[in-house]
Write a protein that holds these residues in place. Structure first.
Motif, short mmCIF file in Angstrom:
data_model
loop_
_atom_site.label_atom_id
_atom_site.label_comp_id
_atom_site.label_asym_id
_atom_site.label_seq_id
_atom_site.Cartn_x
_atom_site.Cartn_y
_atom_site.Cartn_z
N GLU A 128 0.82 -1.20 -0.18
CA GLU A 128 -0.10 -0.02 0.11
C GLU A 128 0.98 1.20 -0.06
O GLU A 128 0.23 2.47 -0.43
N ASN A 182 1.49 2.69 -3.82
CA ASN A 182 0.44 2.75 -4.31
C ASN A 182 -0.36 1.31 -4.69
O ASN A 182 -1.08 1.17 -5.55
N HIS A 195 -2.51 -2.40 -3.18
CA HIS A 195 -3.72 -2.60 -2.76
C HIS A 195 -4.02 -2.33 -1.32
O HIS A 195 -2.85 -2.64 -0.43
N CYS A 243 -5.95 -8.02 -9.18
CA CYS A 243 -7.09 -7.46 -8.72
C CYS A 243 -7.41 -7.85 -7.19
O CYS A 243 -6.48 -8.77 -6.58
N THR A 261 -10.73 -2.75 -6.78
CA THR A 261 -9.94 -2.14 -7.75
C THR A 261 -9.00 -3.16 -8.38
O THR A 261 -8.73 -4.27 -7.82
N LYS A 320 -5.39 -2.94 -10.64
CA LYS A 320 -4.24 -1.81 -10.50
C LYS A 320 -3.43 -2.43 -11.77
O LYS A 320 -2.89 -3.53 -11.72
N TRP A 354 0.54 -2.14 -13.47
CA TRP A 354 2.03 -2.18 -13.04
C TRP A 354 2.74 -2.26 -14.38
O TRP A 354 2.43 -3.14 -15.15
N HIS A 387 3.86 1.30 -9.96
CA HIS A 387 2.09 1.69 -10.23
C HIS A 387 1.98 2.53 -11.59
O HIS A 387 2.62 3.79 -11.48
N SER A 400 -1.54 2.87 -12.94
CA SER A 400 -3.00 3.30 -12.57
C SER A 400 -3.53 2.46 -12.18
O SER A 400 -3.40 1.28 -12.00
N THR A 401 -4.86 2.99 -11.59
CA THR A 401 -5.72 2.25 -10.90
C THR A 401 -7.24 2.20 -11.58
O THR A 401 -7.67 3.52 -11.82
N ALA A 432 -10.70 1.94 -10.84
CA ALA A 432 -11.56 1.99 -9.74
C ALA A 432 -12.93 2.62 -9.83
O ALA A 432 -13.33 3.09 -10.88
N THR A 462 -10.51 6.01 -13.64
CA THR A 462 -8.93 5.74 -13.42
C THR A 462 -8.20 6.78 -12.79
O THR A 462 -8.24 7.70 -13.51
#
Length: 357
Positions: free
Chosen positions: A206, A209, A211, A230, A235, A237, A239, A257, A259-260, A262, A303
Motif C-alpha cells: 500500500e 500505491n 492494494h 485484482c 480495484t 491496478k 503495473w 504503479h 494506474s488504478t 476503480a 482511472t
C-alpha cells in the motif's frame, strides 16, 4: 485500437455442467486451439475432481473427455498446464500437488508433491517448464525443479508473506516469480545466483500505491512489461517495468504503479486475465464479468492516473453466472474466447464479438 471505438457484445457459446460443487479455477492447454488442434482446458472444483474438456472438430461444442478423481481427497483449488501441454499440475486443500500426464488420451498421476502444511491454493509453471511454483495457507511459496523421471526437487521455500498466499504466477518470459496474498501485498522473487538462492527482490504494498486489502490474482500482458492485479479493495491496478533492462545483464528492474481502475466493481474481484490483444477481463463476487481496454480518452473514466495509461470499461456482462465468478481465462486460440468458472458449479464459454453494424 478497434476496441476503443467499436461496440462489442459477449455471446454465450456454451454452458458446461458436470461438477457437483463450485468450480474454482480453469486452465487452457497452451498447445491447443491453434494449427487445427482442438481447444482443450481443465477445470477444478470443490467436488475433489478435475475435468478435461475438449472442443469437437465437427460440432464445435465442448465435451468432457476425462474426469481426474480419486487422487485428491479435498477441494482442488487450482490447475496449470506445462508449456508443452503434456503435463497438468493440480493443487488441493489436501496439502498436495499432483502432476498428471496425458498418455494416449488417458491421464495418469505420475507424481505427488508434498510439503505444504495445509491447503495449497495455486500452481504455476515457468516459461521453459523446468520450474514449478506452489503456494498455500501456510504463508509459504515453494519452488520445485523438474527432474528426469517425473521427479520434482524442492529448491526453495520462500517465507515472506504474513498471511495466506492466494496465487503464484511466473513471468511469461523470465524466471521471476510473483505471489499475491491475504496480507494485501504482491511479492516478486528472483534467483540471485547460481545456487538456487531465491530472494524477494520487491514488495508491492500500500505504501507504493498497492492494494489495501487481499490481492486475489494477477496477470501479464502479452509482452510481459505490464501486469494487472485484482483485489478485495474493489480495484484493478496496472503495473509496469522496463523489460529490456530486466532481460539485460543489469539485472532487476523494479515494477511501478501506472494506474488504478476503480469505481466499476462493488464486490471482491477474484480473477483477472489479460488477453494477447490487450483486453483485461475480470470476474467478481457480484456474478459479473467486465472487460477493460486502454483508452486515449481521459474524460469520465474511473482511472486514477499516475503517469501511465488510462483504461475504459469496454463491456459488462451483468449476470454472467448465478453466483460468484471465481475464474476468467482467455483462450490461447485464434478466436476471442473466454472461459469462466463459478460458485454455481458451471463453466461458460463466451465469445467477445463486435456488434454488427
Amino acid at each position: 485500437m478497434e476496441f476503443v471505438d467499436g461496440r462489442f457484445e459477449l455471446r454465450e457459446i456454451q454452458k458446461l455442467e458436470g461438477h457437483s460443487d463450485r468450480v474454482w479455477s480453469l486452465a487452457w492447454n497452451p498447445a491447443t486451439g491453434v494449427d487445427g488442434v482442438p481447444s482443450v482446458f481443465a477445470s477444478c472444483s470443490g467436488d475433489k475432481t478435475v475435468r478435461i474438456w475438449e472442443q469437437s472438430r465437427s460440432t464445435g461444442s465442448w465435451d468432457c473427455k476425462a474426469v481426474l478423481e480419486e487422487t485428491h481427497t479435498r477441494t482442488v483449488r487450482s490447475c496449470a498446464w506445462s508449456p508443452s501441454g503434456k503435463l497438468l499440475a493440480t493443487v488441493s486443500f489436501d496439502a498436495t500437488t499432483a502432476i498428471w500426464e496425458n498418455v494416449g488420451g488417458d491421464f495418469e498421476c505420475v507424481s505427488t508433491l508434498e510439503g505444504h502444511e495445509n491447503e495449497v491454493k495455486s500452481v504455476s509453471w515457468n516459461a521453459s517448464g523446468s520450474l514449478l511454483a506452489t503456494c498455500g495457507r501456510d504463508k509459504t511459496v515453494w519452488i520445485w525443479e523438474v527432474q528426469p523421471g517425473h521427479e520434482y526437487e524442492c529448491v526453495a521455500v520462500l517465507q515472506g508473506h504474513t498471511q495466506d498466499v492466494k496465487m503464484v504466477q511466473w513471468h511469461p518470459t523470465l524466471d521471476v516469480l510473483f505471489s499475491c496474498s491475504y496480507d494485501n501485498n504482491i511479492k516478486i522473487w528472483a534467483d540471485e545466483g547460481d545456487d538456487d538462492d531465491w530472494v524477494c527482490v520487491q514488495t508491492l504494498d500500500e505504501f507504493n500505491n498497492g492494494h489495501s486489502s487481499t490481492v486475489w490474482a494477477l496477470s501479464f500482458n502479452s509482452s510481459g512489461d505490464k501486469m494487472v492485479t485484482c483485489s478485495d479493495d474493489l480495484t484493478l491496478k496496472i503495473w509496469g517495468t522496463d523489460l529490456t533492462r530486466m532481460q539485460s545483464s543489469d539485472g532487476y528492474a523494479p515494477w511501478r504503479h501506472l494506474s488504478t481502475i476503480a469505481g466499476y466493481h462493488d464486490r471482491t474481484i477474484f480473477s483477472v486475465h489479460w488477453s494477447r490483444e490487450g483486453i483485461i477481463a475480470s470476474g467478481a463476487a457480484d456474478d459479473a464479468i467486465r472487460f477493460f481496454v486502454e483508452s486515449e480518452d481521459k474524460d469520465g473514466l474511473f482511472t486514477s492516473k499516475v503517469d501511465g495509461p488510462t483504461y475504459k470499461l469496454l463491456l459488462k456482462e451483468e449476470k454472467a453466472h448465478d453466483m460468484d465468478v471465481n475464474s476468467v481465462q482467455w483462450s490461447p486460440g485464434e478466436k476471442r474466447l473466454l472461459a469462466s468458472a463459478s460458485d454455481d458449479g458451471t463453466i461458460k464459454i463466451w465469445e467477445l464479438a463486435p456488434v454488427p453494424c
